[in-house]
Motif scaffolding. Sequence first.
Motif, PDB file in Angstrom:
ATOM      1  N   THR A 657      43.700  33.432  25.036  1.00 51.27           N
ATOM      2  CA  THR A 657      45.088  33.710  25.410  1.00 51.27           C
ATOM      3  C   THR A 657      45.372  35.206  25.316  1.00 51.27           C
ATOM      4  OG1 THR A 657      45.634  31.596  24.434  1.00 51.27           O
ATOM      5  CG2 THR A 657      47.474  33.077  24.940  1.00 51.27           C
ATOM      6  N   ILE A 658      44.904  35.801  24.212  1.00 53.43           N
ATOM      7  CA  ILE A 658      45.120  37.246  24.061  1.00 53.43           C
ATOM      8  C   ILE A 658      44.411  37.987  25.182  1.00 53.43           C
ATOM      9  CG2 ILE A 658      44.615  39.249  22.606  1.00 53.43           C
ATOM     10  CD1 ILE A 658      44.965  37.395  20.183  1.00 53.43           C
ATOM     11  N   PHE A 659      43.186  37.540  25.473  1.00 53.31           N
ATOM     12  CA  PHE A 659      42.421  38.202  26.534  1.00 53.31           C
ATOM     13  C   PHE A 659      43.196  38.162  27.845  1.00 53.31           C
ATOM     14  CE2 PHE A 659      39.580  38.089  30.139  1.00 53.31           C
ATOM     15  CZ  PHE A 659      38.741  39.154  29.893  1.00 53.31           C
ATOM     16  N   GLU A 660      43.661  36.983  28.139  1.00 52.56           N
ATOM     17  CA  GLU A 660      44.302  36.814  29.449  1.00 52.56           C
ATOM     18  C   GLU A 660      45.605  37.605  29.548  1.00 52.56           C
ATOM     19  OE1 GLU A 660      44.386  32.599  29.382  1.00 52.56           O
ATOM     20  OE2 GLU A 660      42.227  32.475  29.751  1.00 52.56           O
ATOM     21  N   GLU A 661      46.326  37.662  28.446  1.00 53.34           N
ATOM     22  CA  GLU A 661      47.647  38.266  28.570  1.00 53.34           C
ATOM     23  C   GLU A 661      47.713  39.733  28.188  1.00 53.34           C
ATOM     24  OE1 GLU A 661      50.780  35.989  26.851  1.00 53.34           O
ATOM     25  OE2 GLU A 661      49.878  34.094  27.501  1.00 53.34           O
ATOM     26  N   PHE A 662      46.832  40.174  27.318  1.00 52.96           N
ATOM     27  CA  PHE A 662      47.049  41.516  26.761  1.00 52.96           C
ATOM     28  C   PHE A 662      45.906  42.494  26.918  1.00 52.96           C
ATOM     29  CE2 PHE A 662      49.897  38.640  24.584  1.00 52.96           C
ATOM     30  CZ  PHE A 662      51.096  39.283  24.798  1.00 52.96           C
ATOM     31  N   LEU A 663      44.717  42.013  27.259  1.00 55.63           N
ATOM     32  CA  LEU A 663      43.638  42.986  27.426  1.00 55.63           C
ATOM     33  C   LEU A 663      43.567  43.362  28.896  1.00 55.63           C
ATOM     34  CD1 LEU A 663      40.857  41.603  25.051  1.00 55.63           C
ATOM     35  CD2 LEU A 663      42.750  43.129  24.565  1.00 55.63           C
ATOM     36  N   ASN A 664      44.047  44.549  29.222  1.00 52.61           N
ATOM     37  CA  ASN A 664      44.144  44.929  30.628  1.00 52.61           C
ATOM     38  C   ASN A 664      43.069  45.899  31.074  1.00 52.61           C
ATOM     39  OD1 ASN A 664      46.582  43.497  30.505  1.00 52.61           O
ATOM     40  ND2 ASN A 664      47.600  45.341  29.706  1.00 52.61           N
ATOM     41  N   ASP A 665      42.697  46.758  30.166  1.00 47.35           N
ATOM     42  CA  ASP A 665      41.752  47.798  30.521  1.00 47.35           C
ATOM     43  C   ASP A 665      40.375  47.193  30.829  1.00 47.35           C
ATOM     44  OD1 ASP A 665      40.823  50.663  30.404  1.00 47.35           O
ATOM     45  OD2 ASP A 665      39.560  49.709  28.879  1.00 47.35           O
ATOM     46  N   SER A 666      39.731  47.659  31.899  1.00 45.17           N
ATOM     47  CA  SER A 666      38.506  46.987  32.329  1.00 45.17           C
ATOM     48  C   SER A 666      37.365  47.150  31.325  1.00 45.17           C
ATOM     49  CB  SER A 666      38.087  47.493  33.715  1.00 45.17           C
ATOM     50  OG  SER A 666      37.641  48.821  33.617  1.00 45.17           O
ATOM     51  N   ARG A 667      37.280  48.326  30.699  1.00 42.16           N
ATOM     52  CA  ARG A 667      36.223  48.509  29.694  1.00 42.16           C
ATOM     53  C   ARG A 667      36.434  47.577  28.513  1.00 42.16           C
ATOM     54  NH1 ARG A 667      33.409  53.408  29.280  1.00 42.16           N
ATOM     55  NH2 ARG A 667      33.742  53.477  27.032  1.00 42.16           N
TER      56      ARG A 667
END
Lengths: 905, 301
Positions: A657-667
């Motif tokens: 869930t955190i990945f999907e919603e809050f990790l935006n930067d491609s690296r």
Amino acid sequence: MSYSETLEQAISTVKHQAVQMQRCLQQRKLMDALKYASIMLTELRKPDLSPKQYYELYILIFDSLSILSSYLVENHPKGHHLADLYELVQYAGNVIPRLYLMITVGTSYLKCPDSPREEILKDMIEMCRGVQNPIRGLFLRYYLSQRTKNLLPPDLFEFNANFVITNFIEMNKLWVRLQHTGPLRQREQRTRERKELQILVGSQLVRLSQIVDDNIQLYKDQILPTVLEQAVQCRDVVSQEYLLDAICQVFPDEFHLVTLDQLLNSTLHLNPEVSINKVILTLTDRLKGYMDRNEDDDSKKIDNNLFEVFWNYLKNLDEERPDLSLEQFVPLIESILGLSLRWYPNDLQKLNILYKFTTKKCKDYGKVIPSELEYLFLNLLTLKNENESGLLNANFYYEIVLQCDSFRDLLSIQSVALQRNIVSKLLDIFLQTSSETDTQANPSLVIDSKTKLDSLLSICETFIMDKSSVSAADKRKPQNDENNSNGIRTKNGSFDKPVLVNNNEENNENESSWKLDPDQEKLAKLCHLIIRSINKSLPEKKNIELQIELLFSIKAWFLKGGKNIKYTFPAIVTNFWKLIRMCHLLSIRSKSKKKLFYENLIKQLFKYASRCINDLFNICGSSFADSLYKLNIQSASLADQLSLGEIAYDFFSQAFTIFEEFLNDSRTQFQALVYMAQALQKTRSLHEDTYYNSLVVRCTLHSSKLLKKQDQCRAVYLCSHLWWATEIALIGEEEGITTDFYREGKRVLECLQRSLRIADSTMDNVQSSELMVEILNRCLYYFIHGNEHQTHVSVKYINGLIELIKTNLRSLKMEQTDIDIDPQRLSELHLDDPTLPLDTTFIIGMDGSYINVSQKSGPAPSITSKLNSTFLNEMIQIPIQHFNRTCEYIYDQREVDDRFKVIVI
Amino acid sequence: MLILTLSDAHIPDRAIDLPLKFKKLLGIPNKISQVVLLGNCTKSYEFLKFVNEISSNVTFVRGEFDNEQLPTTRKNINKQGIPMDTVIKQGDFKIGCCSGYTVVPKNDPLSLLALARQLDVDILLWGGTHNVEAYTLEGKFFVNPGSCTGAFNTDWPILGQEEPARTKASPSPKDGGDEQDKSNEQTGRNEPADNREEDGNNSSENVAQSDSFADKTSEDGSQKKNQDASGKIDLEKVNDEDEDEHEDENEELDIPDLELDGSNDPSFCLFDIQGSTCALYIYIYVDGEVKVDKVVYKKSN
């Protein structure tokens, strides 16, 4: 007769006259000798000499007069009668030579058995009044004192004491008078001169102590009162400070213990300009030293209400001298506090009384304490001057914090900056000791109740809070706290004090930036220290319950820090994790009811950890998302290790869930997914209820949707491992023996194929070829691992891939800009251009960044995610060389594994 | 040239500090020319300050709890990225460094080998496992310095409790060459412990050695001692014996921290590289003492 013009002349005259005098003595011409002596002594009349110069002359003359004295004694009464001579020298023309000669003759006479000692002594001291010039008078009386040193009549204590006291009183008067001679503008010079002369006055106190010997009664009833009276009455600052200091130094500790009242009382009547705290410091130092010197002798440790005496004195002083400033008062309290620490090391209530008193003084002060006075309270509250020898350990400070309410009160009324500074130092002491003792067998502090913990953390409150928010309330700059002159700064490293969070920076903080905060770091460490300090002898259940209780308490305190919890909460999570593992180990050992208890507790503990992570998320938001993502994954791993598949699944889902919603930067996304794959590959408990399948599919799916092609490709080929479990030796698995590894070769191959398609569709030829070589290496991994029918990665597939790579590399070479220059000319060309290194080698790292490998030893390489095409030739070499190394590996493997022989290279 | 490698400090999240004896050993300035931090070492001001005093030449790679960029400090305000992996050159060696948290499968020798091939290095340093290891594989040297604080490890705990049945025999050491063995030299949790007993008389020498790095000379290739696999299984079984007695409510807690942390003892590695010879010193903090092991790796042509 007159004296010389200069000091040099005076010295030479003295020497010359002394020689003449000695010659006459040898010739037994006493009268001539006395004449020369008299001329010599005239030099002591010379005005304008500084005390040091006068002393120089005095010493020369003293030695010569000693020779005269010996002659006088030897020839009495045959050559002459000293009584007659005593009369005779009275006729010397001038008062200084006259009195010196008189004392010389008189004291010589004293050495003779039949002399009227008391009479002579009385007469001499009486006659000394004749000199009222301060310097000359002081030296004359000093001469009297020196000459009579061993000649006072034995057994006449009082007479002798009076003799010395009289001399002392007169000397002190002369000494005081010196201050008031000469022009007013020379006052300071006078004071300096007086300090040079103080030893003459002090010598009289030394003489007194020799006479008194161990006669306490004489000292208490007569000597001390007279001396103190003289000191008080003279109203002179220099004199009072010196005399009281000298009294404390000269007379034995035992005397002070009996006369404390008198001594202390006298300080109440001193000139207001006298710094009482210096006097008290001398006294308390003596009394502390007394304890040290009598460490082993218990009988000498008479408890005479020492503390009460000082405490009453303090109260009196407070009443009598309302004019005393904090600057004068607090050091005084500090010295009494030091005394109390030494005499009553275990009686913290005495400290509490003093802290309470100080608190009252602060409140009476009424105003904000100016920052230049803060050091007073810093010293008082950290016991800085008492701890120089490192005598006070962490546990002692801890006890103070716990037992002295007034310590906490006093701390709490200080400025926030000072409070932080003090707490920081206390925490350093706690934490440092923890690393020194190093073992748990000897914990520095013991925390066995929530109350104690709350006392400890309550002093940290301002420390916990956000700097910017407290500084706003405090209206003073808190930033300077470390930089002021407290001397605790460590050596300068290039890691200087970090930039503190400013209000305006708060807004633009983002994921990639992290500011070091040494203060919050200490709190996080404190959390570990607290849990480690729990009494180990508690029954296990109680111990665990207490740990949980304390962790909740710490958590509640730390929550006051607002966003600062990103520094502190991870430490709490760690301790919940530890508890989980502890309960697990206990449940393995236990049976039935108890086992069930622990199993339930473990589930609760996971919830607590989860709550902490959620709090972090709610308060710190997306700026901390990457770490939260990983905290969730690690919690999941822990749950999985305890065979708690459902809990593990929840944590993994939370991470997604955190990945999907809050990790935006491609690296960030790329490394996050690879990390997820790594964690999932090590799980063992998720296979029920298809948890595992749904998670690994989700992971692979996300991988294939990453923004950049090369990220997609790498993440997907790494996801192939999710269908190929490998041994975890720690839990007893072994390749070739364990039969139930989760392995689905078909899915492995699918991943590899998919990643190959992505590689193939990558526009950048260098990247595309490099990715294919990486995939080839992945294929070789599986090739070593199993048969084709298991892994589905066949020789045919590998050979096909090698063919594809070769084709690609050939077309890649076509891109090479072959400007064929003679190598020698090339090197000449580059000679003056260091920006174009001759032999530049790049490699591609595991995340696709270009690493420029340095040809020289030492420095770290430059690493970049993009290279411009000036380096095209070098870039082309990357996949070619990587492929060559891979082929070499295959070639080498043929020697040990026949299957490699069918791979065509 | 001395290169210090530290990994997985996890200060302050999971540990307070390095063991004091480590700090005393390392706290000599100007002896060590380069420090490599292999992940999870960038969250503590005090730790970084300490490292910077050892040497100003510090190389970072990113661990899972490191941010993408180095934390900002007053002197270093411009942001500096932390790479996933990097390569440094020292003597005749190219040394690859990575934290290992993006190596899949984690800690897998073949995966690490593939990475070493990709990076074209002779020595690969990795971290993230909290377990000190050193082995050669395909002529390359693989070293994991372990956690310098012995911090809590969320991977499978290194002292397994549930399953005492470990049948795998430790591989016996041979001279460094190009064996097919996955690992022909291995330093793991059990091995240093075994060495310790064996090398009882060695410890004084070790202490002398550790007093000054400067005096270190490369002794002729001393290889790892034989391992004694028999001792370790007993250790692990101990807890299964008396289950019933533990029903006592007043039992004191007697689980050592090491077991809770699931980590190996605190450790770090120091490389002494001269030309084509690389001497590796492994420092382990066991029961309040620092033990040193030495492994020599020579570059083959």
